[in-house]
Motif scaffolding. Structure first.
Motif, PDB file in Angstrom:
ATOM      1  N   PHE A 127       0.940  -0.786   0.043  1.00  0.00           N
ATOM      2  CA  PHE A 127      -0.148   0.210   0.261  1.00  0.00           C
ATOM      3  C   PHE A 127       1.046   1.862  -0.202  1.00  0.00           C
ATOM      4  CE2 PHE A 127      -2.317  -3.428   1.599  1.00  0.00           C
ATOM      5  CZ  PHE A 127      -3.513  -3.407   1.217  1.00  0.00           C
ATOM      6  N   LYS A 128       2.068   1.383  -0.188  1.00  0.00           N
ATOM      7  CA  LYS A 128       3.172   2.380  -0.653  1.00  0.00           C
ATOM      8  C   LYS A 128       2.688   2.695  -1.980  1.00  0.00           C
ATOM      9  CE  LYS A 128       6.752   0.565   2.621  1.00  0.00           C
ATOM     10  NZ  LYS A 128       8.420  -0.103   1.692  1.00  0.00           N
ATOM     11  N   HIS A 129       2.311   3.898  -2.056  1.00  0.00           N
ATOM     12  CA  HIS A 129       2.090   4.939  -3.253  1.00  0.00           C
ATOM     13  C   HIS A 129       3.769   5.439  -3.731  1.00  0.00           C
ATOM     14  CE1 HIS A 129       0.644   7.135  -6.449  1.00  0.00           C
ATOM     15  NE2 HIS A 129       1.141   8.282  -6.144  1.00  0.00           N
ATOM     16  N   ILE A 130       4.076   4.766  -5.019  1.00  0.00           N
ATOM     17  CA  ILE A 130       4.855   4.783  -5.784  1.00  0.00           C
ATOM     18  C   ILE A 130       5.255   6.584  -6.958  1.00  0.00           C
ATOM     19  CG2 ILE A 130       7.163   3.375  -6.624  1.00  0.00           C
ATOM     20  CD1 ILE A 130       6.340   1.321  -5.061  1.00  0.00           C
ATOM     21  N   GLU A 131       6.313   6.840  -7.315  1.00  0.00           N
ATOM     22  CA  GLU A 131       6.281   7.344  -8.215  1.00  0.00           C
ATOM     23  C   GLU A 131       7.171   7.020  -8.855  1.00  0.00           C
ATOM     24  OE1 GLU A 131       3.807  10.231  -9.187  1.00  0.00           O
ATOM     25  OE2 GLU A 131       3.046  10.497  -6.564  1.00  0.00           O
ATOM     26  N   SER A 172      -0.634  -4.996  -7.798  1.00  0.00           N
ATOM     27  CA  SER A 172       0.516  -4.507  -6.926  1.00  0.00           C
ATOM     28  C   SER A 172       1.054  -3.396  -6.790  1.00  0.00           C
ATOM     29  CB  SER A 172       2.187  -5.057  -8.425  1.00  0.00           C
ATOM     30  OG  SER A 172       2.092  -3.717  -9.051  1.00  0.00           O
ATOM     31  N   ASP A 173       2.211  -2.889  -6.081  1.00  0.00           N
ATOM     32  CA  ASP A 173       1.868  -1.080  -5.575  1.00  0.00           C
ATOM     33  C   ASP A 173       2.402  -0.335  -6.475  1.00  0.00           C
ATOM     34  OD1 ASP A 173       1.333  -1.514  -3.023  1.00  0.00           O
ATOM     35  OD2 ASP A 173       3.408  -1.114  -2.486  1.00  0.00           O
ATOM     36  N   ARG A 174       2.754  -0.871  -7.702  1.00  0.00           N
ATOM     37  CA  ARG A 174       3.024  -0.125  -9.312  1.00  0.00           C
ATOM     38  C   ARG A 174       1.571  -0.028  -9.787  1.00  0.00           C
ATOM     39  NH1 ARG A 174       3.527  -2.376 -14.029  1.00  0.00           N
ATOM     40  NH2 ARG A 174       3.689  -4.187 -13.188  1.00  0.00           N
ATOM     41  N   ILE A 175       0.724  -0.929 -10.000  1.00  0.00           N
ATOM     42  CA  ILE A 175       0.153  -0.905 -10.415  1.00  0.00           C
ATOM     43  C   ILE A 175      -0.810   0.392  -9.888  1.00  0.00           C
ATOM     44  CG2 ILE A 175      -2.579  -1.692 -10.980  1.00  0.00           C
ATOM     45  CD1 ILE A 175      -0.558  -2.231 -13.463  1.00  0.00           C
ATOM     46  N   MET A 176      -1.429   0.068  -8.184  1.00  0.00           N
ATOM     47  CA  MET A 176      -1.452   0.694  -7.720  1.00  0.00           C
ATOM     48  C   MET A 176      -1.967   2.195  -7.756  1.00  0.00           C
ATOM     49  SD  MET A 176      -4.265  -0.544  -5.639  1.00  0.00           S
ATOM     50  CE  MET A 176      -4.215   0.205  -3.862  1.00  0.00           C
ATOM     51  N   SER A 177      -0.476   2.566  -8.117  1.00  0.00           N
ATOM     52  CA  SER A 177      -0.465   3.540  -7.900  1.00  0.00           C
ATOM     53  C   SER A 177       0.106   4.753  -8.989  1.00  0.00           C
ATOM     54  CB  SER A 177       1.428   3.681  -7.918  1.00  0.00           C
ATOM     55  OG  SER A 177       2.447   3.551  -6.446  1.00  0.00           O
ATOM     56  N   ARG A 178      -0.632   3.781  -9.828  1.00  0.00           N
ATOM     57  CA  ARG A 178      -0.366   4.857 -11.699  1.00  0.00           C
ATOM     58  C   ARG A 178      -2.092   4.284 -11.928  1.00  0.00           C
ATOM     59  NH1 ARG A 178       2.366   4.937 -16.919  1.00  0.00           N
ATOM     60  NH2 ARG A 178       3.414   6.354 -15.157  1.00  0.00           N
ATOM     61  N   TYR A 179      -3.015   3.816 -11.077  1.00  0.00           N
ATOM     62  CA  TYR A 179      -3.777   3.567 -12.109  1.00  0.00           C
ATOM     63  C   TYR A 179      -4.777   3.582 -10.900  1.00  0.00           C
ATOM     64  CZ  TYR A 179      -2.543   1.774 -16.276  1.00  0.00           C
ATOM     65  OH  TYR A 179      -0.970   1.830 -17.987  1.00  0.00           O
ATOM     66  N   GLY A 180      -4.661   3.087  -9.533  1.00  0.00           N
ATOM     67  CA  GLY A 180      -5.760   3.185  -8.248  1.00  0.00           C
ATOM     68  C   GLY A 180      -6.506   2.206  -8.433  1.00  0.00           C
ATOM     69  N   LEU A 594      -4.236  -9.443  12.819  1.00  0.00           N
ATOM     70  CA  LEU A 594      -5.663  -9.481  12.729  1.00  0.00           C
ATOM     71  C   LEU A 594      -5.575  -7.822  11.779  1.00  0.00           C
ATOM     72  CD1 LEU A 594      -6.631  -9.327  16.497  1.00  0.00           C
ATOM     73  CD2 LEU A 594      -6.855 -10.919  14.667  1.00  0.00           C
ATOM     74  N   TYR A 595      -6.538  -7.524  11.309  1.00  0.00           N
ATOM     75  CA  TYR A 595      -7.014  -5.911  10.630  1.00  0.00           C
ATOM     76  C   TYR A 595      -7.927  -4.778  11.049  1.00  0.00           C
ATOM     77  CZ  TYR A 595      -2.966  -7.346   7.646  1.00  0.00           C
ATOM     78  OH  TYR A 595      -1.834  -7.825   6.939  1.00  0.00           O
ATOM     79  N   ARG A 596      -7.666  -3.810  11.490  1.00  0.00           N
ATOM     80  CA  ARG A 596      -8.910  -2.759  10.882  1.00  0.00           C
ATOM     81  C   ARG A 596      -8.746  -1.852   9.306  1.00  0.00           C
ATOM     82  NH1 ARG A 596      -8.031   1.009  14.611  1.00  0.00           N
ATOM     83  NH2 ARG A 596      -8.877  -0.065  15.715  1.00  0.00           N
ATOM     84  N   LYS A 597      -9.805  -2.739   8.505  1.00  0.00           N
ATOM     85  CA  LYS A 597      -8.913  -2.391   7.273  1.00  0.00           C
ATOM     86  C   LYS A 597      -8.024  -3.146   6.329  1.00  0.00           C
ATOM     87  CE  LYS A 597     -13.368   1.321   6.435  1.00  0.00           C
ATOM     88  NZ  LYS A 597     -13.570  -0.081   5.468  1.00  0.00           N
ATOM     89  N   LYS A 598      -6.718  -1.997   5.912  1.00  0.00           N
ATOM     90  CA  LYS A 598      -6.490  -2.366   5.084  1.00  0.00           C
ATOM     91  C   LYS A 598      -4.955  -2.152   6.414  1.00  0.00           C
ATOM     92  CE  LYS A 598      -4.898   2.004   2.999  1.00  0.00           C
ATOM     93  NZ  LYS A 598      -4.696   2.474   0.981  1.00  0.00           N
ATOM     94  N   GLU A 599      -5.175  -1.219   7.521  1.00  0.00           N
ATOM     95  CA  GLU A 599      -4.069  -1.500   8.625  1.00  0.00           C
ATOM     96  C   GLU A 599      -3.969  -2.974   9.619  1.00  0.00           C
ATOM     97  OE1 GLU A 599      -3.375   1.280  12.233  1.00  0.00           O
ATOM     98  OE2 GLU A 599      -4.907   1.796  11.545  1.00  0.00           O
TER      99      GLU A 599
END
Length: 628
Positions: A127-131, A172-180, A594-599
């Motif tokens: 869940f890291k945003h990568i530029e 992947s974080d790569r896809i998430m960073s570009r496309y959400g 244990l998670y609360r949403k993605k945390e």
């Protein structure tokens, strides 16, 4: 592919290329294949062979085994040779995550290898945003292509098919960073790999896009088919709703998502992922396939698609609210009552919004505890204006609708009623709710057709879809699968303002109502109970999955509206937790995070303490603050 290239009204299977998987090809004119996955450790030859045989004996045509390491991949040779020696020729599929070297080994011993674009070359999702600059992004794609091409060469040499299996929970974080976190991102994650296959002229490919959210799953697959067509690709598709759960809810959820796509001719192989014994998945999948493909060769339905409709990006149809039906109201549930017993519903369960009693007005007063707040539908000839009662008209009584003084009226409309007649009635009576019915071999086509006629005429009356069946108590599962599959595409299209299930059999009315509410919840249209996002388990599962699911369900079943993820391992855990309110994920042998949403809130809790700790987390998170 735009919606005009999918025939919304007449069933035909999408034409795909053929993918060769051992002795059981898929796609093209081959039957839609059904499959399951073992839950044994793939290092356990005897256990894996025995469970594979049970899946095959139940009718499974492919069997997938988890191969998390080189040891597991190498042992596929022993499992495969033992099965062949025992006369079982069913192709084996290796399931690989995180390590491309494992995929290389598995390709030597399995008939097909599944790789996950989200973690094949890219690291696990954090869940890291990568530029990225354009040059950096291109370099990442070049790295992906070089590594994937090495794998494809091994597969080509060994006649091994490849499944590119995208999971919403492990982008992947790569896809998430570009496309959400979007269907577009899910599709691009898949297309990156497909473009390599096309450039390398590797054709034995099958694709899957899965999510526990049926809306995300269906929209992503529709978008993928469109994108593949645009790039002249026609690979076969594997369908499934991942982490669907167990029991009735798991079956309904799977049928909503898979059925919505099968009904449009999309899909060449399916898996119904249930948190049960894997062979239990096969008859469910088989019934779903057989039920949908029965539409083949039906009488053509002459209909036109409304210009305002977008099959790829459907919004809820704009309607005028009539009482509590239509506009922004959640879809209503209608059921039938023939006797006072049909007015008794399970304690704690939702009661239907409306109950149809025909002309039997005695039901309004015969129940020991009169349902003073319950709303009833009554045949228009018998309607006398009593509070909370509303008339329903057959289509041949349209001339009487305007003279009726009721604030809410229902009109039953099959496709084929002269358009000018019923459209004129609806224009003059905006307080009419249409009840769409069909006894056509392809009821979806007719029910879509009449709503598209209404959309083209720009009338905004709400529509309730009525589906009729004939099942007894022993066939309850069939009833649920068929109703969920019939409603799937209608709900994904945004057309549903209500659902009315009828059954000519001895199914209790409470079961019919529960099924209707379950179908709406599976499509994220109306929440009436706790939702469990639970994986089916596999050789990666790190704790006793089924007993844990039972304990968590028992402790949380009254927490209406809560979504709880119960995941056997970390593969899709963090991603699926982002869609759940709370999560319980295997972190190590006998250890839980244990998670609360993605945390991640707590790591490596001993299994024997984890359920109580989850309940404490839920309770503390749901407590009102002193300011509230």
């Amino acid at each position: 592919m735009s919606s005009r290239q999918i025939n919304l009204f007449n069933y035909t299977r999408r034409q795909s290329s053929v993918t060769h998987v051992g002795s059981t090809p898929m796609g093209g004119d081959n039957p839609i294949r059904v499959q399951s996955m073992t839950t044994t450790s793939t290092t356990d030859t005897e256990g894996s062979v025995a469970q594979t045989k049970r899946i095959v004996d139940a009718g499974g045509e492919y069997v997938r085994l988890t191969t998390q390491g080189v040891r597991e991949a190498e042992n596929l040779r022993n499992i495969n040779s033992q099965l062949r020696a025992d006369g079982y020729q069913t192709p084996l599929v290796a399931d690989v995550h995180f390590n491309p070297n494992v995929a290389d080994v598995a390709a030597l011993y399995a008939e097909k290898v599944r790789v996950n674009p989200g973690n094949y070359v890219d690291p696990a999702r954090t869940f890291k945003h990568i530029e990225y600059t354009e040059e950096e992004y291109a370099a990442e794609l070049d790295r992906l292509e070089k590594r994937f091409t090495t794998f494809l060469d091994i597969c080509r040499e060994n006649h091994t098919a490849v499944r590119i299996g995208v999971n919403h929970g492990s982008l992947s974080d790569r896809i998430m960073s570009r496309y959400g976190d979007t269907p577009e991102g899910i599709v691009e994650s898949c297309m990156e790999f497909l473009r390599v296959c096309k450039r390398q002229q590797f054709g034995d490919v099958v694709i899957s896009i899965k999510a526990s959210n049926t809306v995300v799953m269906v929209r992503s697959v529709r978008l993928l088919v469109s994108q593949m067509d645009a790039e002249d690709m026609h690979y076969p598709l594997h369908l499934g709703v991942t982490e669907a759960g167990e029991g009735e809810d798991g079956r309904i959820k799977s049928a909503v998502g898979i059925g919505a796509l099968l009904a449009d001719g999309i899909g060449d192989t399916i898996r119904v992922s249930l948190s049960e014994e894997p062979e239990a998945e096969i008859p469910v999948a088989r019934h779903l396939v057989d039920y949908i493909t029965r539409r083949k060769g039906h009488t053509m339905i002459p209909a036109n698609e409304a210009e305002s409709f977008d099959w790829l990006h459907p919004d809820r149809r704009t309607t005028t609210a009539v009482e509590n039906i239509g506009a922004d109201n959640v879809p209503v549930v209608i059921t039938n009552a023939n006797t006072s017993d049909d007015l008794v519903f399970t304690e704690g369960a939702e009661s239907p919004d409306y109950i149809y009693i025909g002309s039997n007005l005695s039901l309004l007063t015969s129940h020991p505890s009169p349902l003073t707040s319950q709303r009833f539908l009554i045949d228009f000839q018998a309607w006398d204006g009593k509070p909370n009662t509303y008339p329903i008209f057959p289509y041949n009584a349209l001339p009487f609708v305007s003279s009726c003084r009721a604030s809410l009226k229902f009109v039953v409309l099959p496709f084929g009623v002269p358009t000018e007649e019923y459209i004129a009635c609806l224009r003059h009576n905006p307080n009419v709710v249409v009840v769409s019915v069909s006894n056509h071999q392809n009821r979806l086509g007719e029910q879509r057709a009449i709503v598209h006629e209404m959309m083209a005429a720009r009338v905004g009356n709400p529509v309730v879809f009525c589906q009729a069946y004939s099942h007894n108590k022993a066939e309850k599962s069939d009833f649920q699968l068929e109703a969920a599959a019939d409603m799937g595409a209608l709900m994904m299209d945004g057309l549903v303002d209500g659902i009315w299930l009828m059954n000519d059999g001895d199914l209790p009315s409470c079961d019919i109502a529960d099924t209707a509410f379950g179908i709406l919840q599976a499509a994220r249209l109306r929440t009436t109970k706790t939702e469990y996002i639970s994986c089916p388990g596999c050789g990666r599962t790190l704790y006793d999955l089924r007993s844990t699911i039972a304990r968590i369900k028992e402790a949380t079943r009254d927490m209406k509206g809560l979504k709880i993820g119960i995941m056997g391992c970390i593969v899709n855990g963090p991603g699926e937790m982002a869609d759940a309110d709370f999560g319980y994920v295997g972190a190590g042998r006998g250890k839980i995070s244990l998670y609360r949403k993605k945390e991640c809130i707590a790591k490596n809790i001993p299994e024997e303490e984890a359920v109580e700790r989850l309940l404490e987390l839920i309770t503390s998170s749901r407590k009102p603050t002193s300011e509230s």
